[in-house]
Write a protein that holds these residues in place. Structure first.
Motif, short mmCIF file in Angstrom:
data_model
loop_
_atom_site.label_atom_id
_atom_site.label_comp_id
_atom_site.label_asym_id
_atom_site.label_seq_id
_atom_site.Cartn_x
_atom_site.Cartn_y
_atom_site.Cartn_z
N ARG A 159 0.82 -1.22 0.00
CA ARG A 159 0.00 0.00 0.00
C ARG A 159 0.85 1.27 0.00
N THR A 160 1.98 1.21 -0.74
CA THR A 160 2.82 2.39 -0.94
C THR A 160 2.98 2.59 -2.45
N GLN A 161 3.59 3.67 -2.83
CA GLN A 161 3.88 3.87 -4.25
C GLN A 161 4.76 2.74 -4.75
N SER A 166 7.45 -0.46 1.78
CA SER A 166 7.06 -1.20 2.97
C SER A 166 8.14 -2.21 3.34
N SER A 167 8.44 -2.30 4.61
CA SER A 167 9.44 -3.27 5.07
C SER A 167 8.81 -4.57 5.52
N TRP A 194 13.52 -16.27 -9.29
CA TRP A 194 12.93 -15.08 -8.71
C TRP A 194 13.34 -14.99 -7.24
N GLY A 195 13.11 -13.85 -6.63
CA GLY A 195 13.46 -13.67 -5.23
C GLY A 195 13.00 -12.31 -4.74
N TRP A 196 13.31 -12.02 -3.47
CA TRP A 196 12.97 -10.72 -2.89
C TRP A 196 13.93 -10.44 -1.74
N SER A 197 14.03 -9.16 -1.37
CA SER A 197 14.89 -8.81 -0.24
C SER A 197 14.47 -7.45 0.30
N LEU A 198 14.72 -7.25 1.60
CA LEU A 198 14.56 -5.93 2.21
C LEU A 198 15.74 -5.06 1.80
N GLN A 199 15.49 -3.76 1.67
CA GLN A 199 16.52 -2.84 1.21
C GLN A 199 17.12 -2.04 2.37
N LYS A 206 11.36 -2.79 0.16
CA LYS A 206 11.84 -4.08 -0.35
C LYS A 206 11.69 -4.11 -1.86
N VAL A 207 12.33 -5.11 -2.48
CA VAL A 207 12.23 -5.34 -3.91
C VAL A 207 11.91 -6.81 -4.13
N VAL A 208 11.01 -7.07 -5.06
CA VAL A 208 10.72 -8.43 -5.49
C VAL A 208 10.99 -8.48 -6.99
N TRP A 209 11.64 -9.55 -7.44
CA TRP A 209 12.08 -9.59 -8.83
C TRP A 209 11.88 -10.98 -9.42
N ALA A 210 11.83 -11.05 -10.73
CA ALA A 210 11.71 -12.32 -11.44
C ALA A 210 12.34 -12.18 -12.82
#
Length: 737
Positions: free
Chosen positions: A74-76, A97-98, A148-153, A158-162
Motif C-alpha cells: 500500500r505504498t507507491q 514497505s518493510s 525469482w526472489g525478494w529482499s529488504l533494502q 523491499k524489492v521483489v524480482w523475477a
C-alpha cells in the motif's frame, strides 16, 4: 551496461546486466495500477521481440507482484523492466514497505449452507476491502520464472524480482528451478455429479459480467499521457455502459485478474459442459488439477461478485447477480475444492439435476396410527434380531465380497426379511436397498424383494452421477415420490430404453443414521398402481427408512470397531519391534512391514539426506505381482527436496499430507518420464498419504502409503500411521545418540 537498481539508487537482489536500458514506471497503490503495469510490461516485451509465451508469462508475473504490492504494501510502486544479456526479461517491483512477503496460509475452513444469500458489504467509499494476505500467487510466479526472489533494502522498503524466459522463447519443460519457492504443489480434485444446468449458469454469468466490464473499460477515454486500456479514475465520470469511471477502474482490473487466475479451472469445466450437452447428459464428472493455493483466487472472485452486485443494484451494471442457487452452488464448489486440497475424500454434488418434483408434500403427521406404529415395531424387531455375522468374517475377504455380505447387501438375510415385511405392510410390489460404496462414486444393488433377474443384473452397480432416482436421492439426501409413469419418465427418460419394472409409482427415500448426513444409500419402493402420498404416508416411510438406517449404521460401526481393534493391536506389536531395531533401515523396514495390508495397499519409506534429497529405503505392496514395480518406483522415481511431490511437501512442512484422488493427469504431472509414468499407472494408485518421521523436531524420513482406486485413507488409519512414525522417530533418535 545499465542496472535497473542504479536508476533507483537501490541494491538489486539479482545484480543483473541489461542489454536494453531498463524502463522505470511509477504507479499509485490502487487496483487500476495492476492493469496499467500489465499493459506496460506486455508492450515492452513486444517491442523487445519477446515471444508470445514469454510476454504472457510476464503479464501474469507482474500482475501477481502488483496485486501483492497494492493489497499489502500500500505504498507507491516502482517497476523496473529490462532485457538481460542472456535474453531473459527481468521484472522488478520496489515498494516502501518493510513488511516481508507472507507465507501461504492454510485453506479457509467454513460451513457452506445451501441457498444462504451472501451479505453484500455496504461501504461508504469506493475502496474495496483487501482480501486476506496470502502470497499464494508467488507459487504461480515460481512456476513461470526461471528464477525469482525478494529482499529488504538497506534504505527501507523491499524489492521483489523475477526473470522470465528469453527473447527467442523458452521451452517451459527446460526451466531451471526458481530461487524463491519450491515447485508449486498441485492437487487432483474429483468433482462428482455436477448438474450441467448450474455449471452452465455459473459460467454464463461470469462471461456476461466479464464482457460488460470489458466494454466499460473500452468506453473510458484515456487521459493525456495515459496508456490506452488503463482505466482512468475520474470520480463522477461514466463510460458508455453507465458504469462510473471510478467503479470501472476498480472492477475492470479485478475482473481481469480473476479471469486470468480462474482460466486453468474454467477451461476443463467449459469443456465438460460442451461434451455433456452434446451427449445429452444432465450430470457430469470432472477431474481438475489445481494449485493448492487456489484460496486467494476465490477470495478475489467473491470480491468481484460482491462489488458487481452493488453496481447492478445501483443501476450501474446490466449484468444482474446470479440466482441464489448458483451462488450456493459456487460456495459448495469452493468448499469441495478446499476440502479435497486439505486431504478429504471427494463428495458428490448435492444439487438436483432440475427442481425436484412435488415439493415435500407439506407438513408431515407427527403421530402415527396404531397399525403403523405396530408395523414399525415389528420391522425394528426383525432388524434387532440380527446376529451381526459380518464383523468376524470380513477381515480377509476381497473388498467386493465384503460389500455383498455387509449390512443391506445382497446376501443380508436380515435386511431381506425387513423388506418383505415392508412390502406387505405397504401393499407394494417390490422394494430394494441401494448402497453407496466406499469410493463415494459407485452405487451397488443390495438386498431386494420382487425384482426380476434381468433388472438386478443390469443395475447391479451404477455411478452416483447417473441420471437415476436412486442416484439423485443419495446425492441430494431428498426423498423422491413419483405418482405416475408420466412423472417418472419425464424426469428420467433412461427407463424408456433400459430394463425396468412396470411400476407406475415409486418412492425413493435416503438411508442415513437418524436421518442425518452422511447418506449411506436409499430405499426404493415400487407400487403396482398410480397413487399419491399423503403427509402421513411420508412420515411413516421416513420413520421406516430410519429403522433401516439405524440397523446399517450399527452393524457398520461394530465392524469398523472390530477392524480398529485389530489395527491397534498390530500397531502396538509393530511399535515394539521398531523400538528394538538395530539400524535406521531396520526401524523403517519394520514400519513398512506392519502397514501392508493392515493399513494400506502399498507403502514406501524414504530417508531425508543431509543435502535435502531423498534416498529410498524399502517398499511393499499387498499384491505380489505389483511388489516388484513398487520397488522399481522406490529406486527409479527421483525425489528431490524442491519437487512438487507429496513426499517433498511432507518433509518441508513436517505435516501429514493426503491426496484422496489421484487422476491420470496427476500421475503424468508427477512422472519423470514415460517409463516412470508407466510404472505409476501399473501400480493403480487411487489415494496417497505421506507421514513425516521426526527425530526430535527434525524430519528425517517420510513414509508414503497408497491405496488402489476406490479406497480412501481415513482418520483412524492416519492416526495409526502417526503412531508408527513416532516410534520410528524415537528409534532413530536413540540410534543417533
Amino acid at each position: 551496461m545499465l542496472r535497473g537498481v542504479q536508476l533507483l539508487g537501490r541494491v538489486s537482489s539479482g545484480g543483473a546486466d541489461f542489454v536494453r536500458q531498463p524502463v522505470v514506471l511509477t504507479f499509485p497503490p490502487d487496483l487500476a495500477s495492476v492493469a496499467g503495469a500489465r499493459a506496460a510490461v506486455a508492450e515492452l516485451a513486444k517491442q523487445w521481440a519477446c515471444s508470445e509465451d514469454v510476454t504472457e508469462d510476464a503479464r501474469v508475473v507482474i500482475s501477481e507482484f502488483m496485486s501483492n504490492g497494492v493489497l499489502h504494501a500500500r505504498t507507491q510502486l516502482e517497476v523496473v523492466v529490462g532485457l538481460l544479456v542472456d535474453g531473459a526479461l527481468r521484472i522488478e517491483v520496489h515498494d516502501a514497505s518493510s513488511a516481508p512477503l507472507l507465507p501461504p496460509p492454510e485453506a479457509e475452513d467454513f460451513d457452506a449452507t445451501l441457498l444462504d444469500e451472501p451479505r453484500l458489504d455496504q461501504r461508504e467509499d469506493d475502496n474495496p476491502p483487501a482480501p486476506p494476505a496470502t502470497g499464494r500467487g508467488l507459487l504461480v510466479v515460481g512456476a513461470l520464472s526461471t528464477q525469482w526472489g525478494w529482499s529488504l533494502q538497506p534504505t527501507g522498503g523491499k524489492v521483489v524480482w523475477a526473470e522470465v524466459g528469453d527473447a527467442a522463447g523458452q521451452d517451459p519443460s527446460k526451466k531451471a528451478p526458481n530461487a524463491g519457492l519450491p515447485e508449486p504443489a498441485m492437487r487432483t480434485v474429483r468433482l462428482i455429479a455436477l448438474p450441467v444446468r448450474l455449471l452452465k449458469a455459473s459460467e454464463d454469468h461470469f462471461d456476461d459480467l466479464f464482457r460488460e466490464l470489458q466494454m466499460a473499460s473500452l468506453a473510458v477515454p484515456p487521459k493525456d499521457g495515459q496508456r490506452r486500456g488503463v482505466p482512468a479514475t475520474v470520480s463522477g465520470a461514466t463510460g458508455g455502459t453507465g458504469l462510473p469511471q471510478a467503479a470501472a477502474a476498480r472492477l475492470v482490473p479485478l475482473a481481469e485478474t480473476v479471469r486470468s487466475r480462474f482460466s486453468p479451472l474454467r477451461s476443463p469445466l467449459r469443456q465438460a459442459i460442451w461434451e455433456a450437452v452434446h451427449r445429452g447428459d444432465r450430470l457430469v464428472d470432472v477431474d481438475l488439477l489445481v494449485d493448492a493455493g487456489l484460496a486467494s483466487t476465490f477470495a478475489l472472485a467473491d470480491q468481484l461478485v460482491s462489488e458487481s452486485a452493488q453496481a447492478a443494484s445501483g443501476g450501474e451494471l446490466l449484468t444482474e447477480p446470479p440466482p441464489a442457487e448458483v451462488l450456493a452452488w459456487r460456495r459448495w464448489l469452493r468448499k469441495e475444492i478446499y476440502d479435497q486440497i486439505a486431504g478429504r475424500p471427494p463428495q458428490a454434488c448435492p444439487f438436483p439435476v432440475a427442481p425436484l418434483p412435488g415439493g415435500d408434500g407439506g407438513p408431515r403427521s407427527k403421530t402415527l396410527g396404531t397399525a403403523r406404529r405396530r408395523a414399525l415395531t415389528e420391522v425394528a424387531d426383525v432388524l434387532a434380531a440380527a446376529p451381526l455375522p459380518y464383523v468376524a468374517e470380513v477381515g480377509g475377504a476381497p473388498r467386493e465380497e465384503a460389500l455383498s455380505r455387509g449390512p443391506g447387501g445382497t446376501d443380508d438375510p436380515v435386511a431381506t426379511r425387513a423388506l418383505q415385511r415392508t412390502v406387505g405392510y405397504l401393499g407394494a410390489t417390490r422394494a430394494m436397498i441401494c448402497l453407496l460404496e466406499d469410493d463415494n462414486e459407485t452405487i451397488y444393488f443390495g438386498a431386494s424383494v420382487g425384482f426380476s433377474q434381468p433388472v438386478t443384473q443390469y443395475w447391479s452397480s451404477f455411478p452416483l452421477s447417473a441420471d437415476l432416482p436412486a442416484s439423485e436421492c443419495i446425492r441430494t439426501g431428498t426423498a423422491l415420490f413419483f405418482r405416475t409413469f408420466a412423472e417418472l419418465d419425464e424426469r428420467y427418460p433412461i427407463f424408456l430404453s433400459t430394463p425396468a419394472e412396470s411400476d407406475p409409482c415409486i418412492a425413493c427415500l435416503p438411508i442415513a443414521v437418524n436421518g442425518q448426513p452422511p447418506v449411506m444409500g436409499c430405499l426404493t419402493i415400487g407400487f403396482g398402481r398410480a397413487r399419491d402420498f399423503s403427509s402421513g404416508d411420508r412420515s411413516f416411510l421416513a420413520q421406516l427408512v430410519n429403522e433401516l438406517g439405524s440397523y446399517i449404521g450399527e452393524v457398520r460401526g461394530q465392524r469398523a470397531a472390530a477392524f480398529a481393534e485389530r489395527r491397534s493391536l498390530a500397531v502396538e506389536e509393530a511399535q515394539a519391534r521398531v523400538s528394538a531395531a538395530a539400524t535406521v533401515e531396520d526401524a523403517l523396514g519394520e514400519v513398512v512391514a506392519s502397514i501392508v495390508p493392515a493399513i494400506a495397499d502399498a507403502v514406501w519409506a524414504h530417508f531425508l539426506q543431509d543435502d535435502g534429497n531423498f534416498r529410498g529405503i524399502t517398499s511393499r505392496h499387498r499384491d505380489h505381482t505389483r511388489d516388484t514395480v513398487a520397488r522399481q518406483v522406490l529406486h527409479e522415481h527421483e525425489l528431490t527436496a524442491r519437487s512438487a511431490s507429496i513426499v517433498a511437501e511432507c518433509a518441508r512442512t513436517g505435516q501429514v499430507r493426503l491426496l484422496q484422488h489421484v487422476s491420470d493427469a496427476a500421475m503424468a504431472s508427477a512422472a519423470r518420464g514415460p517409463r516412470d509414468l508407466e510404472m505409476l499407472k501399473h501400480l493403480g494408485v487411487g489415494s496417497v498419504g505421506a507421514v513425516p518421521v521426526k527425530a526430535g523436531d527434525k524430519v528425517v524420513a517420510v513414509v508414503t502409503v497408497a491405496n488402489d482406486p476406490g479406497r480412501f485413507i481415513n482418520e483412524q488409519e492416519v492416526e495409526a500411521l502417526k503412531r508408527l512414525a513416532a516410534a520410528a522417530g524415537d528409534s532413530i533418535s536413540r540410534l543417533r545418540t
